[in-house]
Design an enzyme around this catalytic site. Structure first.
Site, PDB file in Angstrom:
ATOM      1  N   CYS A 146       6.644 -21.177  14.991  1.00  0.00           N
ATOM      2  CA  CYS A 146       7.322 -22.714  15.262  1.00  0.00           C
ATOM      3  C   CYS A 146       7.508 -23.477  14.087  1.00  0.00           C
ATOM      4  O   CYS A 146       8.517 -24.223  13.792  1.00  0.00           O
ATOM      5  CB  CYS A 146       6.789 -23.528  16.336  1.00  0.00           C
ATOM      6  SG  CYS A 146       5.982 -22.270  17.633  1.00  0.00           S
TER       7      CYS A 146
ATOM      8  N   ARG B  38      -3.951 -13.663  15.749  1.00  0.00           N
ATOM      9  CA  ARG B  38      -4.484 -14.488  16.754  1.00  0.00           C
ATOM     10  C   ARG B  38      -5.874 -13.854  17.043  1.00  0.00           C
ATOM     11  O   ARG B  38      -6.034 -12.533  16.955  1.00  0.00           O
ATOM     12  CB  ARG B  38      -3.850 -14.296  17.991  1.00  0.00           C
ATOM     13  CG  ARG B  38      -2.370 -14.994  17.933  1.00  0.00           C
ATOM     14  CD  ARG B  38      -1.719 -15.177  19.521  1.00  0.00           C
ATOM     15  NE  ARG B  38      -0.380 -15.721  19.194  1.00  0.00           N
ATOM     16  CZ  ARG B  38       0.467 -15.743  20.047  1.00  0.00           C
ATOM     17  NH1 ARG B  38       0.333 -15.319  21.383  1.00  0.00           N
ATOM     18  NH2 ARG B  38       1.812 -16.256  19.781  1.00  0.00           N
TER      19      ARG B  38
ATOM     20  N   GLN C 113       5.953 -10.812  15.961  1.00  0.00           N
ATOM     21  CA  GLN C 113       7.069 -11.234  17.304  1.00  0.00           C
ATOM     22  C   GLN C 113       8.242 -11.213  16.702  1.00  0.00           C
ATOM     23  O   GLN C 113       8.606 -11.688  15.422  1.00  0.00           O
ATOM     24  CB  GLN C 113       6.553 -12.698  17.414  1.00  0.00           C
ATOM     25  CG  GLN C 113       5.264 -12.756  18.242  1.00  0.00           C
ATOM     26  CD  GLN C 113       5.263 -14.469  18.770  1.00  0.00           C
ATOM     27  OE1 GLN C 113       5.116 -15.285  17.656  1.00  0.00           O
ATOM     28  NE2 GLN C 113       4.758 -14.655  19.843  1.00  0.00           N
TER      29      GLN C 113
ATOM     30  N   ASP D  59      10.658 -13.357  17.031  1.00  0.00           N
ATOM     31  CA  ASP D  59      10.529 -14.947  17.478  1.00  0.00           C
ATOM     32  C   ASP D  59      11.742 -15.411  17.108  1.00  0.00           C
ATOM     33  O   ASP D  59      12.247 -15.357  16.128  1.00  0.00           O
ATOM     34  CB  ASP D  59       9.395 -15.383  17.012  1.00  0.00           C
ATOM     35  CG  ASP D  59       8.820 -16.824  17.534  1.00  0.00           C
ATOM     36  OD1 ASP D  59       9.603 -17.040  18.752  1.00  0.00           O
ATOM     37  OD2 ASP D  59       7.903 -17.400  17.179  1.00  0.00           O
TER      38      ASP D  59
ATOM     39  N   HIS E   9      13.732 -19.628  17.436  1.00  0.00           N
ATOM     40  CA  HIS E   9      13.599 -21.171  17.845  1.00  0.00           C
ATOM     41  C   HIS E   9      15.067 -21.562  17.876  1.00  0.00           C
ATOM     42  O   HIS E   9      15.689 -21.373  16.937  1.00  0.00           O
ATOM     43  CB  HIS E   9      12.757 -21.964  17.350  1.00  0.00           C
ATOM     44  CG  HIS E   9      11.306 -21.592  17.118  1.00  0.00           C
ATOM     45  ND1 HIS E   9      10.795 -20.781  16.287  1.00  0.00           N
ATOM     46  CD2 HIS E   9      10.428 -21.992  18.221  1.00  0.00           C
ATOM     47  CE1 HIS E   9       9.528 -20.517  16.708  1.00  0.00           C
ATOM     48  NE2 HIS E   9       9.268 -21.061  17.786  1.00  0.00           N
TER      49      HIS E   9
ATOM     50  N   LYS F 139       8.666 -22.417  31.475  1.00  0.00           N
ATOM     51  CA  LYS F 139       9.196 -21.480  30.817  1.00  0.00           C
ATOM     52  C   LYS F 139       9.529 -20.264  31.734  1.00  0.00           C
ATOM     53  O   LYS F 139       9.353 -20.356  33.016  1.00  0.00           O
ATOM     54  CB  LYS F 139       7.717 -20.548  29.950  1.00  0.00           C
ATOM     55  CG  LYS F 139       6.631 -20.254  30.831  1.00  0.00           C
ATOM     56  CD  LYS F 139       5.602 -19.551  30.191  1.00  0.00           C
ATOM     57  CE  LYS F 139       4.377 -19.446  30.786  1.00  0.00           C
ATOM     58  NZ  LYS F 139       3.602 -18.166  30.091  1.00  0.00           N
TER      59      LYS F 139
ATOM     60  N   HIS G 109      11.772 -21.923  22.535  1.00  0.00           N
ATOM     61  CA  HIS G 109      10.980 -21.061  21.759  1.00  0.00           C
ATOM     62  C   HIS G 109      11.186 -19.738  22.719  1.00  0.00           C
ATOM     63  O   HIS G 109      11.385 -19.986  24.049  1.00  0.00           O
ATOM     64  CB  HIS G 109       9.439 -21.194  21.921  1.00  0.00           C
ATOM     65  CG  HIS G 109       8.766 -22.548  21.598  1.00  0.00           C
ATOM     66  ND1 HIS G 109       8.095 -22.555  20.311  1.00  0.00           N
ATOM     67  CD2 HIS G 109       8.887 -23.717  22.154  1.00  0.00           C
ATOM     68  CE1 HIS G 109       7.614 -24.036  20.187  1.00  0.00           C
ATOM     69  NE2 HIS G 109       8.397 -24.565  21.329  1.00  0.00           N
TER      70      HIS G 109
HETATM   71 ZN   LIG Z   1       7.488 -21.184  18.887  1.00  0.00          ZN
END
Ligand SMILES: [Zn+2]
Ligand SMILES: [Zn+2]
Length: 645
Positions: free
Chosen positions: A333, A362, A380, A382, A384, A463, A509
């Site tokens: 992010c 992680r 990911q 991912d 945004h 979410k 996200h």
């Molecule tokens: Zn994020």
């Protein structure tokens, strides 16, 4: 007293138990399958007396999710009873129910063997056969401590100290007593179908610095039929285990030399990944996303600002360069917000949709690492979405449609959950309300059924979770969509509105496949290694019968490569049957066999992985057939995707 049972008014005597009341309100057949009672939101033992405070009682049936949880947890007690009987020096610790089963951790001098498990199971059967009653008593802390210390159960004392409070409930069946909140089945005889599965080491409180315990896993179901179905599924899952298939198909591996939870991608596996990632990039570009990328490590101050340092530090790795502390990113992010801030955005520039195949690290505890499903380093898919508040709903609707199309390509059905504000959260009531309503309305408009997971949102926002159902009925959480008002605030990101003023955008996200590693693990088990033709790293393999066809094999290979087909030639001096068998084990979609007859006709003999045998076709026809198969799922999934485009 008058109580309501499933909408029916029933008269019960004073001092009657929930069981008495339910027996009145249900048929005999129904009551046989009741394991507990629900009074309001609380699930209680059947022996609990009916009081004025709760006059609406619902049955908890054995085959419901709650009922199974109670049966499984009760089975854990019975297992502990059996272990204590057979191995009196073993100390009990905790024994919860888990998805599909239960476990109990014991402090014992050596690991339990498969023979031990058999003996324990036998002992459990005898306890179940004796149909012992579970009874609940409440004791003062001092009394309870005395009870467990007299039995040498030191862990229970520690648990009580941790839990705090002056009173504890104890559940006893036969001679076995356990510290427990309950509820439980009324009698051991209600545990009708169970099986012990395995033993593993586990640390007390999950901490490697603590003593290692012996964890016995088991499963329990409402009846023998359901148990059998589950055991068959386990067998099937074992056959499909992605760690096994990863080796068999030469895709990926793990190495102690590298470190736990970090995968190595072999050429074929990396090709599969590259195809999947390439596909994702194209699909995102088609939908108005922009590709971005941030660094793997970012200054620690940034993580402090975002709240990760306070809330997520234990899961992060840190390093230092030139006396500056850096955090290795567990999420993507932050860089995306810095990228957004590179210039002044106006309301017309929104939404900005940033997509990154972001590598994150992680720190997962070593005990929970599991093949590709749970790793420490992963990528990911991912994104945004930074948008105006009035755009949130439409963005989410588009996302739902996007996810649906992609999951259909892999033949997944899925379940959707909306998770709302947790107890520990940041942000204003108004923001939470707005965000939750946005998600809810988008879900309603999409017409998709969904469940609500009260209080299970992220600490910064609600979410939507997408759980993929695989071909053997297991469920895997992969996609998420989260609405966040907090990070834009903390990083002071703004846009200039129509009114010329600065406004705060909303950040969404979202990850669709989730972790690429995990998704490939899940997909591998879903399709048992037989990837769809568009994704298979090797789509076809040429097999010659003797050396005499070697030249034609080369020519065929060059032709098929020129058509964009991922092809391999197996020209080893082995028997054809052997080569076919090997291609089958590796789940190669098409085998193209070439003997003298084929050379003469300028053809190949096609055999498919699924048993279809189109037989002898020209090279041109073979290429078309494979290309069509690669396109088929896109047509079926309703997507206009050209494989070469
Ligand atoms: Zn994020
Ligand atoms: Zn219990």
């Amino acid at each position: 007293m008058l109580v309501e049972i499933s909408g029916k008014q029933v008269e019960v005597a004073d001092g009657a138990s929930c069981a008495d009341a339910l027996q009145e309100g249900l048929s005999k057949k129904q009551f046989k399958n009741v394991v507990a009672a629900k009074c309001g939101d609380a699930i209680v033992d059947l022996s609990t007396p009916v009081t004025e405070t709760c006059t609406t009682i619902e049955p908890v049936f054995a085959d419901s999710e709650e009922g199974l949880g109670i049966i499984r947890h009760s089975a854990a007690h019975v297992m502990a009873e059996a272990v204590k009987k057979l191995f009196p020096t073993a100390k009990v610790t905790i024994g919860p129910s888990i998805t599909d089963g239960f476990y109990y951790d014991f402090d014992y001098e050596r690991p339990f063997t498969p023979e031990d498990l058999e003996a324990i199971e036998k002992e459990m059967l005898s306890s179940v056969g004796a149909n012992k009653e579970f009874s609940r008593t409440v004791m003062s802390k001092a009394e309870a401590k005395k009870l467990f210390e007299s039995k040498g159960e030191t862990y229970k004392s520690e648990i009580m100290d941790d839990l705090g409070g002056d009173e504890f409930s104890i559940y006893t069946h036969g001679d076995f007593a356990d510290l427990c909140r309950g509820p439980h089945v009324a009698r051991t005889g209600q545990i009708k179908a169970f099986k012990l599965l395995s033993v593993a080491g586990a640390y007390w409180r999950g901490d490697e610095k603590n003593k290692q315990l012996q964890r016995i896993y088991g499963t329990a179901w409402e009846d023998p039929k359901a148990l059998k179905k589950y055991l068959t599924r386990l067998e099937e899952a074992k056959k499909r285990d992605h760690r096994k298939l990863g080796k068999q198909l030469d895709l990926f591996s793990f190495s102690d030399e590298v470190g736990p939870g970090m995968s190595l991608w072999h050429p074929r596996g990396m090709l599969l990944r590259a195809i999947l990632e390439d596909f994702e990039r194209k699909e995102h570009l088609k939908r108005g996303y922009q590709l971005v990328q941030g660094p793997i490590i970012l200054k620690r101050e940034l993580w402090e600002k975002s709240g990760h340092y306070d809330n997520y530090r234990e899961n992060m790795y840190f390093t230092e360069i030139d006396e500056q502390a850096y955090g290795i990113k567990p999420m993507n992010c932050l860089a995306h917000m810095i990228i957004y801030k590179r210039k002044i955005m106006s309301y017309r520039d929104l939404p900005q949709r940033y997509f990154e195949l972001g590598v994150v690290h992680r720190h997962e505890k070593s005990g929970v690492l599991h093949g590709l499903m749970r790793v420490r380093t992963f990528t990911q898919d991912d994104a945004h979405l930074i948008c105006r508040p009035d755009q949130v709903e439409e963005e989410i609707l588009d996302l739902i449609k996007f996810y649906k199309d992609i999951y259909a390509l892999f033949n997944y059905e899925f379940d959707v959950e909306l998770s709302t504000r947790p107890e520990k959260s940041i942000g204003s009531d108004a923001d939470w309300e707005l965000a939750t309503e946005g998600l809810r309305q988008a879900l309603d408009k999409s017409g998709m059924p969904y469940a609500i997971n009260e209080g299970d949102g992220a600490f910064y926002g609600p979410k939507i979770d997408f759980h993929l159902r695989d071909s053997i009925g297991r469920s895997w959480q992969c996609g998420t969509i989260q609405v966040d008002f907090t990070l834009p605030e903390r990083f002071d990101i703004v846009y200039v509105g129509e009114d010329g003023e600065r406004h705060r955008p909303v950040m969404i996200h979202r990850a669709m496949l989730g972790s690429i590693e995990r998704f490939i693990g899940v997909l591998t088990e879903h399709c048992a290694g037989a990837y769809p033709v568009w994704l298979a790293p090797v789509q076809a393999r040429l097999l010659n019968v003797t050396d005499a066809q070697a030249d034609f094999v080369k020519k065929a290979e060059a032709f098929l490569v020129s058509k964009g087909i991922r092809i391999e030639a197996d020209t080893r001096n082995e028997k054809l049957g052997y080569k076919i068998r090997e291609a089958q084990v590796e789940k190669i979609p098409y085998m193209l066999v070439i003997g003298d007859k084929e050379v003469e006709a300028g053809c190949v003999n096609i055999r498919s992985r699924d048993g279809d045998d189109p037989g002898m076709v020209t090279l041109e026809e073979a290429a078309q057939l494979i290309l069509d198969a690669a396109k088929a799922p896109f047509k079926a999934g309703g997507m206009s995707y050209s494989f070469s485009g």
